[in-house]
Design an enzyme around this catalytic site. Sequence first.
Site, short mmCIF file in Angstrom:
data_model
loop_
_atom_site.label_atom_id
_atom_site.label_comp_id
_atom_site.label_asym_id
_atom_site.label_seq_id
_atom_site.Cartn_x
_atom_site.Cartn_y
_atom_site.Cartn_z
N ARG A 148 96.13 34.01 151.94
CA ARG A 148 96.37 33.45 153.27
C ARG A 148 97.86 33.22 153.45
O ARG A 148 98.51 32.65 152.57
CB ARG A 148 95.60 32.13 153.43
CG ARG A 148 95.56 31.63 154.85
CD ARG A 148 94.92 30.25 154.96
NE ARG A 148 95.88 29.19 154.71
CZ ARG A 148 95.68 27.91 155.05
NH1 ARG A 148 94.55 27.54 155.63
NH2 ARG A 148 96.59 27.00 154.80
N TYR A 160 101.22 23.14 160.30
CA TYR A 160 100.06 23.17 159.44
C TYR A 160 100.22 24.24 158.35
O TYR A 160 100.63 25.36 158.65
CB TYR A 160 98.77 23.44 160.24
CG TYR A 160 97.66 23.80 159.30
CD1 TYR A 160 97.03 22.80 158.57
CD2 TYR A 160 97.35 25.13 159.04
CE1 TYR A 160 96.08 23.12 157.61
CE2 TYR A 160 96.39 25.45 158.10
CZ TYR A 160 95.77 24.45 157.39
OH TYR A 160 94.85 24.76 156.44
N ASP A 211 95.37 31.15 159.32
CA ASP A 211 94.63 30.03 159.92
C ASP A 211 95.45 29.47 161.08
O ASP A 211 96.56 28.97 160.88
CB ASP A 211 94.44 28.95 158.84
CG ASP A 211 93.48 27.84 159.27
OD1 ASP A 211 93.15 27.75 160.47
OD2 ASP A 211 93.08 27.05 158.38
N HIS A 213 94.37 26.99 162.91
CA HIS A 213 94.06 25.56 162.87
C HIS A 213 93.85 24.94 164.25
O HIS A 213 94.46 23.92 164.60
CB HIS A 213 95.12 24.80 162.06
CG HIS A 213 94.55 23.76 161.15
ND1 HIS A 213 94.57 22.44 161.42
CD2 HIS A 213 93.90 23.88 159.96
CE1 HIS A 213 93.97 21.77 160.45
NE2 HIS A 213 93.55 22.62 159.55
N GLU A 237 91.57 32.65 161.44
CA GLU A 237 90.67 31.48 161.32
C GLU A 237 90.96 30.42 162.38
O GLU A 237 92.11 30.17 162.73
CB GLU A 237 90.89 30.88 159.92
CG GLU A 237 90.12 29.61 159.67
CD GLU A 237 90.49 28.98 158.32
OE1 GLU A 237 91.01 29.70 157.43
OE2 GLU A 237 90.30 27.78 158.16
N GLU A 263 84.87 25.31 159.42
CA GLU A 263 85.08 24.33 158.34
C GLU A 263 84.79 22.90 158.82
O GLU A 263 84.51 22.04 158.00
CB GLU A 263 86.49 24.44 157.77
CG GLU A 263 87.59 24.02 158.72
CD GLU A 263 88.99 24.22 158.13
OE1 GLU A 263 89.22 25.22 157.45
OE2 GLU A 263 89.84 23.36 158.37
N ARG A 284 82.37 29.37 157.93
CA ARG A 284 83.12 28.66 156.88
C ARG A 284 82.49 27.35 156.41
O ARG A 284 83.01 26.70 155.51
CB ARG A 284 84.55 28.39 157.38
CG ARG A 284 85.32 29.67 157.43
CD ARG A 284 86.77 29.55 157.73
NE ARG A 284 87.50 28.47 157.15
CZ ARG A 284 87.90 28.38 155.87
NH1 ARG A 284 87.59 29.34 155.03
NH2 ARG A 284 88.59 27.35 155.45
N GLU A 340 87.46 30.42 149.94
CA GLU A 340 88.81 29.83 149.89
C GLU A 340 88.99 29.08 148.56
O GLU A 340 88.09 28.42 148.08
CB GLU A 340 89.00 28.87 151.06
CG GLU A 340 90.40 28.26 151.13
CD GLU A 340 90.56 27.31 152.32
OE1 GLU A 340 89.55 26.74 152.78
OE2 GLU A 340 91.71 27.14 152.79
N TRP A 403 95.44 18.95 165.85
CA TRP A 403 96.13 19.21 164.58
C TRP A 403 95.44 20.34 163.83
O TRP A 403 94.26 20.50 163.89
CB TRP A 403 96.14 17.97 163.67
CG TRP A 403 96.81 18.31 162.38
CD1 TRP A 403 98.15 18.52 162.16
CD2 TRP A 403 96.17 18.53 161.11
NE1 TRP A 403 98.38 18.88 160.86
CE2 TRP A 403 97.18 18.89 160.19
CE3 TRP A 403 94.83 18.49 160.68
CZ2 TRP A 403 96.91 19.19 158.86
CZ3 TRP A 403 94.56 18.77 159.37
CH2 TRP A 403 95.59 19.13 158.45
O1 EZ4 Z 1 93.13 21.38 157.13
O2 EZ4 Z 1 90.74 20.76 154.55
O3 EZ4 Z 1 91.46 26.32 155.80
N1 EZ4 Z 1 91.71 25.24 155.41
C1 EZ4 Z 1 92.06 24.19 156.17
C2 EZ4 Z 1 92.28 22.88 155.44
C3 EZ4 Z 1 92.02 21.67 156.32
C4 EZ4 Z 1 91.75 20.46 155.46
C5 EZ4 Z 1 91.37 19.24 156.30
O4 EZ4 Z 1 90.87 18.23 155.51
O5 EZ4 Z 1 92.16 24.30 157.36
O6 EZ4 Z 1 93.58 22.86 154.92
CO CO Z 2 91.18 26.09 157.97
#
Ligand code: EZ4
Ligand code: CO
Length: 403
Positions: A148, A160, A211, A213, A237, A263, A284, A340, A403
């Site tokens: 990643r 992030y 990702d 996020h 992602e 997730e 996920r 992951e 976030w």
């Molecule tokens: O931000 O698990 O793909 N992984 C992620 C993680 C999440 C954390 C949050 O608790 O997006 O790093």
């Molecule tokens: Co993630």
Amino acid sequence: MLKITAARVIVTCPGRNFVTLKIETSDGVHGIGDATLNGRELSVVSYLEDHVCPLLIGRDAHRIEDIWQFLYKGAYWRRGPVTMSAIAAVDTALWDIKAKVAGLPLYQLLGGASRSGVMVYGHANGADIEETVAEAVRYKDMGYKAIRLQTGVPGLSSTYGVSKDKLFYEPADAALPTENVWSTSRYLPTVPRLFEAARKVLGDDIHLLHDSHHRLTPIEAARLGKDLEPYRPFWLEDVTPAENQASFRHIRNHTTTPLAVGEVFNTVWDCKQLIEEQLIDYIRTTIVHGGGISHVRRIAHLAELNNVRTGFHGATDLSPVCMGAALHFDLWAPNFGIQEYMRHTPETDAVFPHAYTFASGDLHPGETPGHGVDIDEALAAKYPYRPAQLPVNRLEDGTLFNW
Ligand code: EZ4
Ligand code: CO
């Protein structure tokens, strides 16, 4: 009948907080399950200690399905991350016990191995593109087949996925939330440049992931997906917050970049439309946040019917107990895609001795009866709970964002 004689919650902080449920039985066999919900740990501790543990005592540990149904339907209030993490811990501990009693590694009870190992992806991140690509080379040299890529964005002081410590990323970094600043317009052109640079250096024979996020609108996500197509990402992602499952239709209509989501989901109901309409490629939701093996298995079966593969969350806030259980699941699941793998610190690994091992880009759960992960309670007691919350994100004008 294998009577449950005790159910205890263990909270430990070997660098970060973990919540573990330990269930003991009349035969002396015990099992453990992960109940960690990052930044909200003590709410799950209360749910377990105040409401779940008392009603487990005296029940038959072998009746996993009945206990799952009892906890899910019996609470009246269904779903939600706190409830489903608590149920997951019970379910994981009971599967651990059943497999130990059978004298078999857990994957054998699920149906046996479908593959020789579980392909994992590691996290390469850096302050800029050059540093991220150099990190990716280091991961490739460690044997990873999938990586990643996350990079700092010019003009933003933090983002992030970019950490100071390269092997151990830890976003829950303060007792009260850290504030980050976000700009989608600065971010969007950066990622294709990162992927272009990475493909040049790493070649075609490696899977590359990213990702977002939860930070894009559907149409921004569609643009990013299209821009990344020439570099053939393995997946993109969490492009948008996914409460609105239908919004993925827009993204899907515009790009062939594979999409991964889930997730933060906790039941099959969170992803039913995404899966049935084939709006995503990877789901996920992993064991600890998805109600345990018994419920994630339902998600995986629905996914299999709809050409969606698994790609379980495996960040450091999911304890080695969750990782162990997930790896047994991954080794079995016919529609496994990828897992992951963010490494835990040596302190965490010492508290949770485990049978799983990494070699040549794969993890293997090992052959120890049960899920193969235990907890050293004496060592765990040396690391008391420390309040830690996840960051929040604001736009440059101060607007609170995702976030
Ligand atoms: O931000 O698990 O793909 N992984 C992620 C993680 C999440 C954390 C949050 O608790 O997006 O790093
Ligand atoms: Co993630």
